[in-house]
Design a protein around this motif. Structure first.
Motif, short mmCIF file in Angstrom:
data_model
loop_
_atom_site.label_atom_id
_atom_site.label_comp_id
_atom_site.label_asym_id
_atom_site.label_seq_id
_atom_site.Cartn_x
_atom_site.Cartn_y
_atom_site.Cartn_z
N CYS A 55 0.82 -1.21 0.00
CA CYS A 55 0.00 0.00 0.00
C CYS A 55 0.86 1.26 0.00
CB CYS A 55 -0.90 0.02 1.23
SG CYS A 55 -2.13 -1.29 1.28
N ASN A 56 0.30 2.31 -0.57
CA ASN A 56 0.85 3.66 -0.50
C ASN A 56 2.36 3.71 -0.78
OD1 ASN A 56 -1.75 4.60 0.26
ND2 ASN A 56 -1.35 3.86 2.32
N PRO A 57 2.75 3.36 -2.02
CA PRO A 57 4.18 3.32 -2.35
C PRO A 57 4.88 4.65 -2.08
CG PRO A 57 2.83 3.29 -4.34
CD PRO A 57 1.90 3.14 -3.18
N LEU A 58 6.07 4.53 -1.49
CA LEU A 58 6.90 5.70 -1.15
C LEU A 58 6.13 6.73 -0.32
CD1 LEU A 58 8.93 6.09 -4.46
CD2 LEU A 58 9.51 4.79 -2.40
N GLY A 59 5.16 6.26 0.46
CA GLY A 59 4.41 7.14 1.35
C GLY A 59 3.38 8.00 0.66
N ASN A 67 -4.77 0.48 -3.68
CA ASN A 67 -4.09 -0.26 -2.62
C ASN A 67 -4.55 -1.70 -2.59
OD1 ASN A 67 -2.23 1.61 -1.56
ND2 ASN A 67 -3.81 2.57 -0.30
N ALA A 68 -5.86 -1.92 -2.74
CA ALA A 68 -6.40 -3.29 -2.74
C ALA A 68 -5.82 -4.09 -3.90
CB ALA A 68 -7.92 -3.27 -2.81
N ARG A 69 -5.70 -3.48 -5.07
CA ARG A 69 -5.13 -4.18 -6.23
C ARG A 69 -3.66 -4.52 -5.97
NH1 ARG A 69 -5.05 -0.81 -11.36
NH2 ARG A 69 -7.26 -0.75 -10.91
N ARG A 70 -2.91 -3.57 -5.42
CA ARG A 70 -1.50 -3.81 -5.12
C ARG A 70 -1.35 -4.95 -4.10
NH1 ARG A 70 2.46 -0.26 -6.48
NH2 ARG A 70 3.57 -0.63 -4.52
N MET A 71 -2.21 -4.97 -3.08
CA MET A 71 -2.14 -6.04 -2.08
C MET A 71 -2.49 -7.39 -2.69
SD MET A 71 -0.83 -5.13 0.74
CE MET A 71 -1.18 -6.67 1.63
N ASP A 72 -3.47 -7.44 -3.58
CA ASP A 72 -3.80 -8.69 -4.28
C ASP A 72 -2.58 -9.18 -5.06
OD1 ASP A 72 -6.38 -8.79 -3.30
OD2 ASP A 72 -7.29 -7.98 -5.12
N GLN A 73 -1.90 -8.25 -5.73
CA GLN A 73 -0.71 -8.62 -6.51
C GLN A 73 0.41 -9.11 -5.60
OE1 GLN A 73 -0.18 -4.88 -8.55
NE2 GLN A 73 -1.47 -5.50 -10.28
N LEU A 74 0.59 -8.46 -4.45
CA LEU A 74 1.60 -8.90 -3.50
C LEU A 74 1.30 -10.32 -3.00
CD1 LEU A 74 4.03 -8.57 -1.58
CD2 LEU A 74 2.49 -7.37 0.00
N ARG A 75 0.04 -10.56 -2.61
CA ARG A 75 -0.33 -11.90 -2.13
C ARG A 75 -0.10 -12.96 -3.22
NH1 ARG A 75 -4.80 -8.74 -0.49
NH2 ARG A 75 -4.70 -8.26 1.74
N GLN A 76 -0.46 -12.64 -4.45
CA GLN A 76 -0.25 -13.59 -5.55
C GLN A 76 1.24 -13.88 -5.74
OE1 GLN A 76 -2.27 -11.93 -8.96
NE2 GLN A 76 -4.26 -11.95 -7.91
N GLN A 122 8.34 0.49 -1.09
CA GLN A 122 8.07 0.87 0.29
C GLN A 122 9.24 1.64 0.89
OE1 GLN A 122 4.94 0.28 1.83
NE2 GLN A 122 4.61 -0.07 -0.37
N ASN A 123 8.92 2.52 1.85
CA ASN A 123 9.95 3.27 2.56
C ASN A 123 10.67 2.39 3.58
OD1 ASN A 123 9.47 5.80 1.36
ND2 ASN A 123 7.79 6.21 2.78
N ALA A 124 9.95 1.40 4.10
CA ALA A 124 10.48 0.56 5.16
C ALA A 124 9.65 -0.71 5.26
CB ALA A 124 10.43 1.31 6.50
#
Length: 140
Positions: A55-59, A67-76, A122-124
């Motif tokens: 979520c929220n790349p680079l803050g 964000n939901a789409r990015r999280m789905d991609q991360l989980r996949q 991500q920042n961290a």
């Protein structure tokens, strides 16, 4: 803290965040041992875990649907790579930043977690070692 381009208020916000795990009555707090991790470490035969979000790349605050789409991609991507995880959500106890969906990935070493965090801009990230003490790993 290490050299970073991140502003002090953002670092303070990361320090104050409650890194929650869905369905649990405990959360990860930076610098404080979380004994509840021991049972999960044993169950998954691991000595570490990484708390990641896409979520929220680079803050930069994104709309919920992105964000939901990015999280789905991360989980996949995690699933394709064979990782096990629990769902979570990082919460700002002050309420200045919306909660961010996250995952606690079992057995992910810090160097690998850094790479995943960087891949998702991500920042961290948060990493827990064998001592079960979560610490912030700065990526910028």
């Amino acid at each position: 803290m290490a050299d970073t381009v991140l502003p002090a208020p953002l670092l303070q916000a990361y320090q104050a965040t409650h890194y929650r795990i869905h369905g649990q009555d405990w959360h990860l707090q930076l610098g404080q041992a979380q004994p509840a991790l021991a049972a999960y470490y044993q169950r998954h035969a691991v000595q570490c875990a990484a708390y990641l979000t896409a979520c929220n790349p680079l803050g930069e605050l994104l709309p919920d649907h992105l964000n939901a789409r990015r999280m789905d991609q991360l989980r996949q991507a995690l699933q394709r790579a064979g990782w096990s995880w629990m769902e979570g959500k990082g919460h700002d106890p002050e309420g200045h930043w919306p909660g961010e969906d996250s995952v606690l990935v079992w057995g992910m070493p810090e160097t690998t977690a850094r790479a995943w965090g960087q891949q998702w801009s991500q920042n961290a990230i948060v990493h827990c070692g064998a001592d079960m003490v979560p610490h912030l790993v700065l990526l910028r």
